[in-house]
Structure formats: C-alpha cells, structure tokens
Scaffold this active site. Sequence first.
Site, mmCIF file in Angstrom:
data_model
loop_
_atom_site.group_PDB
_atom_site.id
_atom_site.type_symbol
_atom_site.label_atom_id
_atom_site.label_comp_id
_atom_site.label_asym_id
_atom_site.label_seq_id
_atom_site.Cartn_x
_atom_site.Cartn_y
_atom_site.Cartn_z
ATOM 1 N N CYS A 106 0.858 -1.198 0.000
ATOM 2 C CA CYS A 106 0.000 0.000 0.000
ATOM 3 C C CYS A 106 0.885 1.235 0.000
ATOM 4 O O CYS A 106 1.767 1.378 0.839
ATOM 5 C CB CYS A 106 -0.929 0.024 1.214
ATOM 6 S SG CYS A 106 -2.056 1.449 1.166
ATOM 7 N N CYS A 108 -0.260 4.323 0.395
ATOM 8 C CA CYS A 108 -0.939 5.470 1.009
ATOM 9 C C CYS A 108 -0.102 6.053 2.143
ATOM 10 O O CYS A 108 0.852 5.445 2.607
ATOM 11 C CB CYS A 108 -2.346 5.093 1.473
ATOM 12 S SG CYS A 108 -2.475 4.558 3.182
ATOM 13 N N CYS A 111 -0.631 4.120 6.091
ATOM 14 C CA CYS A 111 -0.177 2.797 6.525
ATOM 15 C C CYS A 111 1.288 2.841 6.955
ATOM 16 O O CYS A 111 2.103 3.528 6.338
ATOM 17 C CB CYS A 111 -0.357 1.787 5.392
ATOM 18 S SG CYS A 111 -2.076 1.313 5.146
HETATM 19 N N1 LIG Z 1 -4.113 9.233 -1.092
HETATM 20 C C1 LIG Z 1 -4.439 9.005 0.287
HETATM 21 C C2 LIG Z 1 -5.134 7.652 0.341
HETATM 22 C C3 LIG Z 1 -5.513 7.287 1.781
HETATM 23 C C4 LIG Z 1 -6.429 6.075 1.778
HETATM 24 O O1 LIG Z 1 -7.599 6.160 1.275
HETATM 25 N N2 LIG Z 1 -5.910 4.964 2.303
HETATM 26 C C5 LIG Z 1 -6.709 3.772 2.224
HETATM 27 C C6 LIG Z 1 -5.760 2.581 2.165
HETATM 28 S S1 LIG Z 1 -5.062 2.127 3.692
HETATM 29 C C7 LIG Z 1 -7.672 3.652 3.352
HETATM 30 O O2 LIG Z 1 -8.365 2.676 3.455
HETATM 31 N N3 LIG Z 1 -7.763 4.617 4.210
HETATM 32 C C8 LIG Z 1 -8.682 4.578 5.336
HETATM 33 C C9 LIG Z 1 -7.969 4.985 6.585
HETATM 34 O O3 LIG Z 1 -6.765 5.147 6.505
HETATM 35 O O4 LIG Z 1 -8.594 5.086 7.650
HETATM 36 C C10 LIG Z 1 -3.196 9.003 1.155
HETATM 37 O O5 LIG Z 1 -2.164 8.605 0.672
HETATM 38 O O6 LIG Z 1 -3.282 9.414 2.328
HETATM 39 ZN ZN LIG Z 2 -2.768 2.217 3.154
#
Ligand SMILES: N[C@@H](CCC(=O)N[C@@H](CS)C(=O)NCC(=O)O)C(=O)O
Ligand SMILES: [Zn+2]
Length: 249
Positions: A106, A108, A111
């Site tokens: 991932c 993002c 994480c």
């Molecule tokens: N582009 C954003 C995407 C964040 C995102 O949507 N992460 C997903 C993958 S882990 C998710 O489920 N987020 C929900 C959360 O983090 O609570 C970033 O990088 O912060």
């Molecule tokens: Zn993530």
Amino acid sequence: MFGVSVVELWPFLFDVLAACMVTIKTGLLPVCFHVGASSSLSTSLTCEQQLSTSTSPDRMVSLHPLLDNGITPGSDSFPGGTLKCLCPSSPVEITLTTNVAHNHACGCSKCWKPAGALFSIVGVVPRDELSVTANGDKLTIVDESAVIQRYACKECGTHLYGRIEKEHPFYGLDFVHAELSEEEGWQEPQFAAFVSSVIEQGFDPAKIGEVRARFRELGLETYDSLSPPLMDAIAAWTGRKNGKLPAAA
Ligand SMILES: N[C@@H](CCC(=O)N[C@@H](CS)C(=O)NCC(=O)O)C(=O)O
Ligand SMILES: [Zn+2]
C-alpha cells in the site's frame, strides 16, 4: 477502510486469495533499484546502499524489503503467529490465529512502512482472530478520525493493527503487517494498492512508471485504489445498503 459481516466476506476473501496466488511469477530479478535520470532500472547497488540513501524519493528507492529481492511465497497451511513492535525491550505483541488475506503493498500515507520503504505491506484478518498478548498498555490510536483506527506503539511508532469500528464494507477485518513476525509462511503480497499516493508524499511523478514496472516484474498488478475484487466487494456492500441489490441471505 475496508459491514458485510466477516462471516459473509471471509470465504470470499479466500477465493480471491487463491485466484491471485496463481499470478505470482517465479524467477524474479534481484533488486534494489535505482530510479534516476535514466528510465532504466539499475541493479548495481546493494540493498544496504539503497536503504542508506533512500531518503530522497527520486533517488534510491526501496519498494519494501519484502519486495526488493523478490517475493517469497507463503504457505497455504500457515496457522498464524505473533507480531511484535520494534522496541528492543518490552515489545507490544499481538497474536493472530490465522494467516493474513489480501496481503498487499500500500502506497498510502497512512499505513505504516519500515524505514526507507516507499510502500507498506498490509493484510487483513478477522478481528476475532487477533488478540493483544503483551504490553498492550503501550498502544495508542494514531488518528481517531480515520476509518481505520491504527494502534501504534507509543515508544517506537510501529503500527500493530488497524481496526474499523464504524459501519463499513470491511467492518470485522483488522489490518496487520505480517513482517512484524519472525515466523515464515505468511501470505505473500498479492497486488499493489494506492500506488499513485506515493506522489502525494513527495515521490517524483515522472518516475512512477518505473515503480509500476517494477511491481509488474514482481508479478504484482498495480492499482490506485484497491484491487478489483475488493472494490467489487465494497460496491456490492454499498448496493445492498442502498437497496439497489437484494439484501444478503
Ligand atoms: N491518497 C491518500 C489515500 C488514503 C487512503 O484512502 N488509504 C486507504 C488505504 S489504507 C484507506 O483505506 N484509508 C482509510 C484509513 O486510513 O482510515 C493518502 O495517501 O493518504
Ligand atoms: Zn494504506
């Protein structure tokens, strides 16, 4: 992020897992690769060199230590194990009584990633298959406003698990980083999610094609959200909730 009930979703997850596993290729290139001015991937640097200079996103890049030198397949019969934070003493420990599913890279920003890695590796287990078995008093929620409540060690910052408490397609599944375990047999990464998100974190957009190419070399598809089976599961949950699809039996 990821309520169908776990009872409903869990068999589905395993079906998807089995289908994805056949896509893992063998004979992967040994790498630590260089994303630089040239569009070619260089394998001339050691992992140590790469990790030591990977602070600049457009220089030396480690996708993740579990990816950089090729993927080691997991075991279908692996029963789970213990994951510990990175504290040298009194680590927080969680115990999983099953293997992870949908393990994936991932990109993002939320994480947890090991030092120097561009991507996290994260998978899911049913929440009733996870328990905190040592030093749980060191856990804190990173961002209470997030969908996924990520429990991290207050001392070393490592995320131990992420849990969803609100109504959500993936309610009932906890998010974990199997690399925090010393045991072998955890499901190998199946795909790469939120790849373009690394750009938000400073990665050169001109080099993102090389990252995608590297994932493909490893046999992993890349997505800018989740994999189609997971997106389909989310959409089906939403369709049932809004009455456009029949309620689950
Ligand atoms: N582009 C954003 C995407 C964040 C995102 O949507 N992460 C997903 C993958 S882990 C998710 O489920 N987020 C929900 C959360 O983090 O609570 C970033 O990088 O912060
Ligand atoms: Zn993530």
